[in-house]
Design a protein around this motif. Structure first.
Motif, PDB file in Angstrom:
ATOM      1  N   VAL A 166    -106.625  25.955  72.624  1.00 52.11           N
ATOM      2  CA  VAL A 166    -106.430  24.696  73.345  1.00 52.11           C
ATOM      3  C   VAL A 166    -104.940  24.383  73.450  1.00 52.11           C
ATOM      4  O   VAL A 166    -104.455  23.914  74.492  1.00 52.11           O
ATOM      5  CB  VAL A 166    -107.174  23.548  72.641  1.00 52.11           C
ATOM      6  N   CYS A 167    -104.208  24.648  72.379  1.00 53.54           N
ATOM      7  CA  CYS A 167    -102.773  24.343  72.358  1.00 53.54           C
ATOM      8  C   CYS A 167    -101.962  25.306  73.216  1.00 53.54           C
ATOM      9  O   CYS A 167    -100.979  24.906  73.841  1.00 53.54           O
ATOM     10  CB  CYS A 167    -102.244  24.401  70.928  1.00 53.54           C
ATOM     11  N   LEU A 168    -102.357  26.574  73.245  1.00 54.08           N
ATOM     12  CA  LEU A 168    -101.550  27.596  73.906  1.00 54.08           C
ATOM     13  C   LEU A 168    -102.007  27.926  75.319  1.00 54.08           C
ATOM     14  O   LEU A 168    -101.220  28.418  76.126  1.00 54.08           O
ATOM     15  CB  LEU A 168    -101.574  28.896  73.080  1.00 54.08           C
ATOM     16  N   GLY A 169    -103.277  27.661  75.606  1.00 56.67           N
ATOM     17  CA  GLY A 169    -103.832  28.116  76.869  1.00 56.67           C
ATOM     18  C   GLY A 169    -103.673  27.140  78.017  1.00 56.67           C
ATOM     19  O   GLY A 169    -103.440  25.942  77.825  1.00 56.67           O
ATOM     20  N   ASP A 170    -103.787  27.687  79.209  1.00 63.14           N
ATOM     21  CA  ASP A 170    -103.844  26.907  80.446  1.00 63.14           C
ATOM     22  C   ASP A 170    -105.144  27.258  81.144  1.00 63.14           C
ATOM     23  O   ASP A 170    -105.567  28.419  81.156  1.00 63.14           O
ATOM     24  CB  ASP A 170    -102.662  27.235  81.362  1.00 63.14           C
ATOM     25  N   ALA A 171    -105.769  26.259  81.731  1.00 59.87           N
ATOM     26  CA  ALA A 171    -107.040  26.482  82.410  1.00 59.87           C
ATOM     27  C   ALA A 171    -106.797  27.001  83.823  1.00 59.87           C
ATOM     28  O   ALA A 171    -105.855  26.587  84.500  1.00 59.87           O
ATOM     29  CB  ALA A 171    -107.848  25.194  82.452  1.00 59.87           C
ATOM     30  N   ALA A 172    -107.687  27.924  84.249  1.00 60.19           N
ATOM     31  CA  ALA A 172    -107.564  28.478  85.593  1.00 60.19           C
ATOM     32  C   ALA A 172    -108.268  27.618  86.629  1.00 60.19           C
ATOM     33  O   ALA A 172    -108.062  27.801  87.827  1.00 60.19           O
ATOM     34  CB  ALA A 172    -108.137  29.897  85.621  1.00 60.19           C
ATOM     35  N   HIS A 173    -109.108  26.692  86.193  1.00 54.72           N
ATOM     36  CA  HIS A 173    -109.839  25.830  87.120  1.00 54.72           C
ATOM     37  C   HIS A 173    -110.224  24.542  86.396  1.00 54.72           C
ATOM     38  O   HIS A 173    -110.138  24.441  85.173  1.00 54.72           O
ATOM     39  CB  HIS A 173    -111.090  26.535  87.659  1.00 54.72           C
ATOM     40  N   GLU A 174    -110.664  23.569  87.162  1.00 53.15           N
ATOM     41  CA  GLU A 174    -111.081  22.296  86.587  1.00 53.15           C
ATOM     42  C   GLU A 174    -112.373  22.461  85.797  1.00 53.15           C
ATOM     43  O   GLU A 174    -113.260  23.217  86.182  1.00 53.15           O
ATOM     44  CB  GLU A 174    -111.284  21.259  87.693  1.00 53.15           C
ATOM     45  N   GLY A 185    -100.214  21.021  73.884  1.00 54.33           N
ATOM     46  CA  GLY A 185     -99.247  22.091  74.105  1.00 54.33           C
ATOM     47  C   GLY A 185     -98.926  22.772  72.789  1.00 54.33           C
ATOM     48  O   GLY A 185     -99.514  22.450  71.737  1.00 54.33           O
ATOM     49  N   PRO A 186     -98.005  23.721  72.793  1.00 52.81           N
ATOM     50  CA  PRO A 186     -97.668  24.464  71.576  1.00 52.81           C
ATOM     51  C   PRO A 186     -97.258  23.572  70.401  1.00 52.81           C
ATOM     52  O   PRO A 186     -97.481  23.937  69.238  1.00 52.81           O
ATOM     53  CB  PRO A 186     -96.509  25.354  72.028  1.00 52.81           C
ATOM     54  N   ARG A 187     -96.680  22.412  70.673  1.00 46.54           N
ATOM     55  CA  ARG A 187     -96.272  21.535  69.576  1.00 46.54           C
ATOM     56  C   ARG A 187     -97.469  21.049  68.757  1.00 46.54           C
ATOM     57  O   ARG A 187     -97.324  20.708  67.584  1.00 46.54           O
ATOM     58  CB  ARG A 187     -95.505  20.338  70.127  1.00 46.54           C
ATOM     59  N   SER A 188     -98.618  21.008  69.384  1.00 50.28           N
ATOM     60  CA  SER A 188     -99.819  20.547  68.681  1.00 50.28           C
ATOM     61  C   SER A 188    -100.305  21.548  67.645  1.00 50.28           C
ATOM     62  O   SER A 188    -101.165  21.228  66.823  1.00 50.28           O
ATOM     63  CB  SER A 188    -100.942  20.262  69.684  1.00 50.28           C
ATOM     64  N   LEU A 189     -99.744  22.768  67.675  1.00 47.81           N
ATOM     65  CA  LEU A 189    -100.157  23.786  66.694  1.00 47.81           C
ATOM     66  C   LEU A 189     -99.829  23.356  65.268  1.00 47.81           C
ATOM     67  O   LEU A 189    -100.526  23.746  64.325  1.00 47.81           O
ATOM     68  CB  LEU A 189     -99.467  25.112  67.000  1.00 47.81           C
ATOM     69  N   ALA A 190     -98.772  22.567  65.105  1.00 49.95           N
ATOM     70  CA  ALA A 190     -98.401  22.116  63.762  1.00 49.95           C
ATOM     71  C   ALA A 190     -99.524  21.280  63.161  1.00 49.95           C
ATOM     72  O   ALA A 190     -99.873  21.437  61.975  1.00 49.95           O
ATOM     73  CB  ALA A 190     -97.105  21.314  63.819  1.00 49.95           C
ATOM     74  N   GLY A 191    -100.105  20.392  63.943  1.00 54.05           N
ATOM     75  CA  GLY A 191    -101.212  19.586  63.457  1.00 54.05           C
ATOM     76  C   GLY A 191    -102.432  20.425  63.144  1.00 54.05           C
ATOM     77  O   GLY A 191    -103.147  20.167  62.163  1.00 54.05           O
ATOM     78  N   VAL A 192    -102.679  21.447  63.958  1.00 52.94           N
ATOM     79  CA  VAL A 192    -103.802  22.354  63.702  1.00 52.94           C
ATOM     80  C   VAL A 192    -103.601  23.093  62.381  1.00 52.94           C
ATOM     81  O   VAL A 192    -104.519  23.216  61.566  1.00 52.94           O
ATOM     82  CB  VAL A 192    -103.962  23.362  64.865  1.00 52.94           C
ATOM     83  N   ALA A 193    -102.378  23.579  62.164  1.00 50.43           N
ATOM     84  CA  ALA A 193    -102.082  24.290  60.913  1.00 50.43           C
ATOM     85  C   ALA A 193    -102.258  23.385  59.705  1.00 50.43           C
ATOM     86  O   ALA A 193    -102.791  23.806  58.658  1.00 50.43           O
ATOM     87  CB  ALA A 193    -100.660  24.841  60.957  1.00 50.43           C
ATOM     88  N   LEU A 194    -101.826  22.128  59.818  1.00 47.25           N
ATOM     89  CA  LEU A 194    -101.991  21.183  58.711  1.00 47.25           C
ATOM     90  C   LEU A 194    -103.459  20.907  58.425  1.00 47.25           C
ATOM     91  O   LEU A 194    -103.858  20.718  57.266  1.00 47.25           O
ATOM     92  CB  LEU A 194    -101.271  19.869  59.043  1.00 47.25           C
ATOM     93  N   ALA A 195    -104.290  20.907  59.467  1.00 50.60           N
ATOM     94  CA  ALA A 195    -105.716  20.668  59.269  1.00 50.60           C
ATOM     95  C   ALA A 195    -106.403  21.863  58.628  1.00 50.60           C
ATOM     96  O   ALA A 195    -107.363  21.711  57.870  1.00 50.60           O
ATOM     97  CB  ALA A 195    -106.374  20.339  60.613  1.00 50.60           C
ATOM     98  N   VAL A 196    -105.917  23.059  58.923  1.00 49.42           N
ATOM     99  CA  VAL A 196    -106.532  24.276  58.378  1.00 49.42           C
ATOM    100  C   VAL A 196    -106.109  24.527  56.934  1.00 49.42           C
ATOM    101  O   VAL A 196    -106.900  25.016  56.117  1.00 49.42           O
ATOM    102  CB  VAL A 196    -106.150  25.490  59.263  1.00 49.42           C
ATOM    103  N   ALA A 197    -104.878  24.181  56.584  1.00 50.20           N
ATOM    104  CA  ALA A 197    -104.297  24.527  55.284  1.00 50.20           C
ATOM    105  C   ALA A 197    -105.134  24.126  54.069  1.00 50.20           C
ATOM    106  O   ALA A 197    -105.241  24.896  53.105  1.00 50.20           O
ATOM    107  CB  ALA A 197    -102.896  23.944  55.187  1.00 50.20           C
ATOM    108  N   PRO A 198    -105.758  22.942  54.029  1.00 54.73           N
ATOM    109  CA  PRO A 198    -106.514  22.565  52.828  1.00 54.73           C
ATOM    110  C   PRO A 198    -107.695  23.473  52.506  1.00 54.73           C
ATOM    111  O   PRO A 198    -108.236  23.398  51.405  1.00 54.73           O
ATOM    112  CB  PRO A 198    -107.009  21.146  53.170  1.00 54.73           C
ATOM    113  N   ALA A 199    -108.087  24.330  53.433  1.00 52.73           N
ATOM    114  CA  ALA A 199    -109.211  25.237  53.161  1.00 52.73           C
ATOM    115  C   ALA A 199    -108.902  26.180  52.006  1.00 52.73           C
ATOM    116  O   ALA A 199    -109.808  26.571  51.257  1.00 52.73           O
ATOM    117  CB  ALA A 199    -109.548  26.040  54.417  1.00 52.73           C
TER     118      ALA A 199
END
Length: 267
Positions: A166-174, A185-199
């Motif tokens: 979701v953070c890295l990709g672009d959709a080809a259609h609606e 966007g790519p900046r949102s990856l930091a939040g994703v990493a923080l959510a995954v880390a507690p596992a």
């Protein structure tokens, strides 16, 4: 305000990723679209529910047949999370075997009929989940905490891989893909990493050092699946779609479970 938005996003993610009646509405959906980190976060809530058949088998005073766990695990998973993501597997399976360019493959994605490629893809995923459930119960027998840790790790890592797309990709259609990728966007990856880390520390608490190794293996395996799905979608479809996101979740979950079992048995 931030906390309220995060709670709404989490509620929207639960409603999107499961059949649990949380009563999510349009505001929750909008909050979820803007926060891809809600995807791996919801894995911590769904993981323990998904793990129930495996945990019960691992903790049972008598040996539960592997075949029983193999049937119960994917069936229970479908009851908890629904089959929407599995539909993405079917559509991508059909698109993967069709001859033609990206436009032709995208047309196949929109076709509701099930072809041989889709049937094979669904069968492989279901078999993968069934054997993974049985393998987890057998490998981590008498350790309910370890079994739960691995299933939760697989759920978190699978949804983390999807969130990365979701953070890295672009959709080809609606469609669903554009509704999600267009807000991040790519900046949102930091939040994703923080959510995954507690596992990882959670696995250490529930399953000890073996649980940590299994969780790391699951995270790496799911990440590889996510990268491959991202590369394939860009090359073959021209971008990320809702079907790609759903299929990534299913494929990453099954792969993460098997990788985690292998890592656990090496301990």
């Amino acid at each position: 305000m931030v906390l309220t938005g995060a709670v709404a996003a989490f509620r929207g993610a639960v409603g999107f990723c499961s059949r649990i009646p949380v009563g999510s509405g349009e505001a929750d959906w909008e909050a979820f679209r803007r926060r891809p980190a809600a995807l791996p976060a919801v894995g911590y809530a769904l993981g323990p529910l998904v793990a129930l058949p495996v945990v019960a088998a691992a903790a049972a005073p008598v040996r539960v047949p592997s075949a029983t766990v193999a049937v119960a695990f994917p069936a229970w998973l479908s009851l908890v999370t629904g089959i929407t993501h599995l539909d993405g597997v079917a559509d991508l399976g059909d698109a993967a075997v069709v001859h033609g360019d990206a436009d032709r493959r995208r047309a196949v994605l929109k076709d509701s009929s099930l072809g041989v490629g889709g049937a094979l893809a669904v069968a492989l995923v279901v078999v993968g989940l069934a054997t993974a459930g049985a393998a987890v119960a057998d490998a981590i027998r008498l350790s309910a905490g370890g079994a739960a840790a691995l299933v939760v790790a697989a759920e978190v890592s699978a949804r983390g891989a999807t969130a990365a797309l979701v953070c890295l990709g672009d959709a080809a259609h609606e469609g669903l893909g554009s509704a999600l990728t267009g807000e991040s966007g790519p900046r949102s990856l930091a939040g994703v990493a923080l959510a995954v880390a507690p596992a990882v520390p959670l696995a250490g608490t529930l399953g000890g050092s073996a649980g940590v190794r299994a969780t790391v293996a699951a995270l790496v395996a799911a990440g590889v699946v996510g990268l491959l799905a991202f590369a394939w979608a860009r090359a073959r479809l021209g971008g990320v779609s809702g079907d790609v996101l759903g299929a990534t979740t299913e494929l990453a979950r099954a792969t993460a479970l098997h990788a985690g079992v292998i890592a656990w048995t090496l301990s």
